[in-house]
Design an enzyme around this catalytic site. Structure first.
Site, PDB file in Angstrom:
ATOM      1  CB  SER A 149      -0.859  39.489 -87.187  1.00 51.68           C
ATOM      2  OG  SER A 149      -0.693  38.424 -88.076  1.00 51.68           O
ATOM      3  CG  HIS A 188       2.267  33.030 -88.030  1.00 52.84           C
ATOM      4  ND1 HIS A 188       1.625  32.206 -87.122  1.00 52.84           N
ATOM      5  CD2 HIS A 188       1.411  34.049 -88.270  1.00 52.84           C
ATOM      6  CE1 HIS A 188       0.428  32.708 -86.846  1.00 52.84           C
ATOM      7  NE2 HIS A 188       0.280  33.814 -87.522  1.00 52.84           N
ATOM      8  CG  ASN A 226      -2.514  36.448 -84.379  1.00 47.73           C
ATOM      9  OD1 ASN A 226      -3.162  36.239 -83.357  1.00 47.73           O
ATOM     10  ND2 ASN A 226      -2.963  37.195 -85.358  1.00 47.73           N
ATOM     11  CE1 TYR A 227       1.147  34.475 -78.338  1.00 50.07           C
ATOM     12  CE2 TYR A 227       2.822  35.646 -79.597  1.00 50.07           C
ATOM     13  CZ  TYR A 227       2.385  34.512 -78.926  1.00 50.07           C
ATOM     14  OH  TYR A 227       3.190  33.397 -78.876  1.00 50.07           O
ATOM     15  NE  ARG A 228      -6.763  35.156 -82.094  1.00 45.44           N
ATOM     16  CZ  ARG A 228      -5.868  34.200 -82.206  1.00 45.44           C
ATOM     17  NH1 ARG A 228      -4.619  34.498 -82.460  1.00 45.44           N
ATOM     18  NH2 ARG A 228      -6.203  32.928 -82.060  1.00 45.44           N
ATOM     19  NE  ARG A 268      -4.456  48.498 -95.120  1.00 44.34           N
ATOM     20  CZ  ARG A 268      -4.076  49.615 -95.683  1.00 44.34           C
ATOM     21  NH1 ARG A 268      -4.965  50.508 -95.999  1.00 44.34           N
ATOM     22  NH2 ARG A 268      -2.815  49.845 -95.939  1.00 44.34           N
TER      23      ARG A 268
END
Length: 337
Positions: free
Chosen positions: A130, A144, A146-148, A297
């Site tokens: 991210s 921005h 984000n890869y998940r 976190r």
């Protein structure tokens, strides 16, 4: 060759283990291992590029989650952060590889998306990269991505990929928007001609700030729950999207690096950053999931927020500011312009 470099910390999973599973197509950990190696490689290459532009190295923060009650590892992550630079106010590139049990709120959130989850304690493995880059110059847009990958083990193993890349400028530059979108479209078209229009529309809908009646930015692509094509093809598609981030964005940074700007433009940038904060804290699915995850976190989850933002009562935008607001209220097909 692996792209993994000690400069950015050791992988969360041991490198020997990763290599072994990544090389074995029959391993049940083949896809997760290749995904973890890929996100580390992407983190390193992007941080290297940004550090070269800034002339300053990233601070690298390797962190571990508390172990699970059964003693198994809870995973961890590597947060690379650059703050108070000359070019970037705040640039963060975070990877995480976490394991554990979903909280009740997270289970509820997933059920609302049609996931068939049973029981109050659902084990999961999630990993992703991210990044949010907030430049100082109002003529350089924020980006921005984000890869998940998400996996729920068991007899009926569930897995899916998700992610996206989107652009949030302070001022509208049509050429920038066309370059950004056409680069993402090219990455999508390598896999399926229907992906870009479908995921562009999804992005426009997802990054919509309902209480403001406007989009957060100029969009890009967004997808989730990608489990309806073979995992091999889904991973390959995700890698193409990740690889497109730099060619889509870095040329825009370099193009506007030395653009002059006024104090009024800085003030408008601060107001637009305020909208960014509103979306992330009120609507963003990833932020909510992170905040709902036990032993999360928090510093890394809130890495996406800018250093500075502003809320001004009943701001009256000027003509150039209105030009941006017009396309935020009425999304444009930038590849057809």
């Amino acid at each position: 060759s692996s792209g993994i470099n000690a400069e950015y910390g050791d992988p969360i999973t041991s490198y020997i283990e990763l290599k072994e599973h990544a090389a074995n197509p029959d391993s049940i950990r083949n896809i997760p291992s290749r995904m973890e190696m890929y996100i580390m490689s992407l983190q390193k290459s992007l941080c290297d590029e940004l550090a070269e532009i800034e002339g300053k190295q990233f601070k690298v923060d390797r962190w571990l989650r508390a172990d699970e009650p059964d003693g198994s590892s809870g995973g961890g992550g590597i947060t690379c952060i650059l703050q108070d630079g000359d070019v970037f106010e705040k640039a963060g590139v975070n990877i995480s590889v976490v394991k554990g049990s979903l909280s009740k709120q997270a289970i509820q959130q997933m059920k609302s998306r049609g996931k068939d989850l049973l029981g109050d304690s659902v084990p999961f493995t999630a990993m992703g990269i991210s990044s949010v880059i907030h430049p100082i110059n109002p003529h350089i847009p924020t980006v921005h991505f984000n890869y998940r990958y998400f996996e729920i083990p068991g007899e009926e193993k569930m897995w899916w990929f998700g992610g996206g890349t989107d652009l949030t400028p302070t001022y509208l530059n049509r050429e920038d928007a066309k370059h950004f979108h056409s680069t993402l479209k090219e990455a999508c078209d390598k896999h399926d001609a229907e992906f870009y229009p479908k995921f562009k529309k999804w992005c426009d809908e997802y990054f919509f700030i309902k209480h403001r009646g406007e989009s957060r930015g100029l969009g890009g692509i967004f997808f989730d729950d990608l489990d309806y094509i073979p995992a091999e093809k889904a991973l390959s598609f995700l890698q193409s999207c990740g690889d497109a981030v730099s060619p889509a964005y870095i040329p825009l940074v370099k193009k506007h690096l030395n653009d002059s700007y006024t104090e009024e433009e800085v003030q408008w940038r601060l107001l637009r950053r305020g909208r960014y904060v509103e979306f992330n804290l009120v609507y963003d699915r990833g932020t909510k999931f992170g905040l709902y995850t036990p032993n999360a976190r928090i510093e890394s989850i809130l890495m996406s927020l800018p250093l500075t933002a502003k809320w001004e009562y009943m701001n009256e935008p000027g003509e150039r500011e209105k030009e941006l607001l017009e396309v935020l209220k009425n999304p444009v097909d930038w590849c057809m312009c």
